[in-house]
Design an enzyme around this catalytic site. Structure first.
Site, short mmCIF file in Angstrom:
data_model
loop_
_atom_site.label_atom_id
_atom_site.label_comp_id
_atom_site.label_asym_id
_atom_site.label_seq_id
_atom_site.Cartn_x
_atom_site.Cartn_y
_atom_site.Cartn_z
N HIS A 1 1.12 58.51 66.57
CA HIS A 1 1.58 58.31 67.95
C HIS A 1 2.87 59.08 68.22
O HIS A 1 3.96 58.65 67.85
CB HIS A 1 1.78 56.81 68.21
CG HIS A 1 1.86 56.45 69.65
ND1 HIS A 1 1.84 55.14 70.10
CD2 HIS A 1 1.95 57.21 70.78
CE1 HIS A 1 1.91 55.12 71.41
NE2 HIS A 1 2.00 56.37 71.84
N TYR B 1 1.43 49.23 72.25
CA TYR B 1 1.16 48.68 73.58
C TYR B 1 1.08 47.14 73.53
O TYR B 1 0.10 46.54 73.97
CB TYR B 1 -0.15 49.23 74.16
CG TYR B 1 -0.21 50.73 74.32
CD1 TYR B 1 0.93 51.54 74.26
CD2 TYR B 1 -1.43 51.36 74.54
CE1 TYR B 1 0.84 52.91 74.41
CE2 TYR B 1 -1.51 52.74 74.71
CZ TYR B 1 -0.38 53.51 74.62
OH TYR B 1 -0.47 54.88 74.78
#
Length: 343
Positions: A113, A59
Site C-alpha cells: 500500500h 481502511y
C-alpha cells in the site's frame, strides 16, 4: 448512451488473466457507514454485476464489512486488499488479519500500500520474500502494488515483479500518466485505476466511464458509499456511456479548470502537526464550486478552514506530497478564496 441490455464490458488484468466487469467497487468509503448500510451496498453491487472489490488494512473496518456482506459468494468475486507493512513481521500480521476479517482463506491480489520505495528481493526489508512465501502457501494468488509516485510505479512495472499496479487515473491524467497505462499494457501488468473521480472533483460518472472505456486494459474502482452513487454505476454496467462530442466538450472544460496545481485529496500529507485537515482544506476552492457548498460554509466548515491560520510552515506536508505540490501556499490560496464566499 448505448441501448440497454448490452453485455457488461470486461477487463483482463494483465498476466493474472483475471477477467472482471469494467466497473469495480472501491470499499474505502464504506468505513463511513454502518455495517448494515455497508452490507446493503456491497450486496446490491454484487447482485448487479460487480465482481471486483478493493479494500485495505488501513481502511478501518472496511475489510470486516466486506467479509460480512460477501463471504457466502466468495468464489464468485475477486478481492484485492493492501498492507502498509514496512517489514515481514507486520506483513504477516496484516495478511492474517485481512484473511480473518474478509472471512476467506485466500486473497486474489495482495498489494503493498503506497510504499515510498519499490519492494524487491534482497532489499533488506523481507517484504517481497514474504509475498512469495504467502503465494507459495496459497494465501494470495497475485502480487500487486499501489502508489501515487509515478517513478515508483514505473519501477514496479519494469521490474517484472508485480502482477498489478494500482495508480491514480482519470480524465485529468497527464501525458506521463497515460504513458504509464500503455507501459502496463506492454508489460502485461494489470492496471487498476484509483481516484477515478479525482477524489470527488469529477462529478459526471458518464464522462468518467466513457474516458475509462477508451483504455481497454484499465479497471476503474469507484469509491461508493451512497445508494444513489451505486445506482449510477449499475446503470453504466448495462448501459455504458461512450465518448461523444458532448462528453469530449465536458472533459475538455474540466481539464482546463482542474489541470495543474490542485490537491487530489489523497491524504498522504496527513496528519498535520497543528491539526489542519489538509486533504480537504487545500482543495476547498474546487469543492465549493463543484459540490454542494452548504456543508463547507457551515460553522464547522469555517472552523476547519480557520485552522489554516495556525500553520507553522514546518514543510512536512510539502515534503510528503506525492505530487510535489507547494501545500502551505495552496492552503493559503484556498483560505483567501474561501473567505470571499463568507462575505
Amino acid at each position: 448512451m448505448e441501448s440497454e441490455g448490452k453485455e457488461m464490458a470486461k477487463v483482463k488484468l494483465g498476466r493474472t488473466n483475471i477477467e472482471v466487469n469494467k466497473n469495480a467497487f472501491g470499499a474505502l468509503p464504506v468505513q463511513r457507514v454502518t455495517p448494515d448500510e455497508a452490507k446493503y451496498l456491497l450486496r446490491k453491487a454484487f447482485d448487479n454485476g460487480f465482481d471486483f472489490f478493493d479494500t485495505a488494512r488501513s481502511y478501518t473496518d472496511s475489510e470486516y464489512k466486506l467479509g460480512l456482506a460477501l463471504s457466502d459468494v466468495r468464489d464468485k468475486i475477486i478481492i484485492a486488499t493492501k498492507t502498509p507493512a514496512q517489514n515481514a513481521d507486520d506483513f504477516w500480521k496484516d495478511l492474517e488479519t485481512s484473511l480473518k476479517l474478509l472471512k476467506t482463506d485466500y486473497i486474489d491480489i495482495f498489494q503493498f500500500h503506497n510504499p515510498s520505495f519499490c519492494p524487491k528481493p534482497n532489499d533488506s526489508t523481507g517484504l517481497y520474500e514474504a509475498m512469495l512465501e504467502a503465494k507459495k502457501q496459497g494465501k494470495i494468488r497475485f502480487i500487486g502494488i499501489t502508489n501515487h509516485r509515478i517513478h515508483i510505479a514505473r519501477e514496479a512495472v519494469l521490474s517484472g515483479l508485480y502482477d498489478t499496479l494500482q495508480f491514480p487515473f482519470c480524465y485529468l491524467a497527464t501525458d506521463e500518466e497515460i504513458e504509464l497505462v500503455k507501459l502496463c499494457e506492454k508489460e502485461n501488468v494489470g492496471f487498476i485505476a484509483m481516484k477515478a473521480l479525482s477524489g470527488g472533483l469529477i462529478t459526471n460518472s458518464k464522462a468518467a466511464y466513457a474516458f475509462m472505456a477508451e483504455y481497454k486494459n484499465v479497471l476503474p474502482i469507484w469509491g461508493i458509499q451512497r445508494d444513489k452513487e451505486l445506482d449510477e454505476f449499475i446503470e453504466l454496467n448495462t448501459n455504458p456511456s461512450i465518448m461523444d462530442e458532448n462528453i469530449k466538450a465536458l472533459i475538455e472544460s474540466d481539464r482546463k479548470e482542474l489541470m495543474g496545481e490542485f490537491c487530489r485529496g489523497c491524504g498522504y500529507c496527513m496528519p498535520c502537526p497543528v491539526g489542519i485537515e489538509i486533504n480537504n482544506c487545500a482543495r476547498m476552492s474546487l469543492l465549493l464550486r463543484r459540490s454542494p457548498s452548504a456543508g463547507h460554509l457551515s460553522e464547522a466548515g469555517q472552523i476547519k478552514m480557520k485552522k489554516i491560520e495556525d500553520c507553522i510552515e514546518c514543510g512536512q506536508c510539502k515534503a510528503k506530497c506525492p505530487y510535489g505540490l507547494d501545500t502551505p501556499n495552496l492552503l493559503k490560496k484556498n483560505y483567501e478564496d474561501y473567505k470571499t464566499f463568507l462575505k
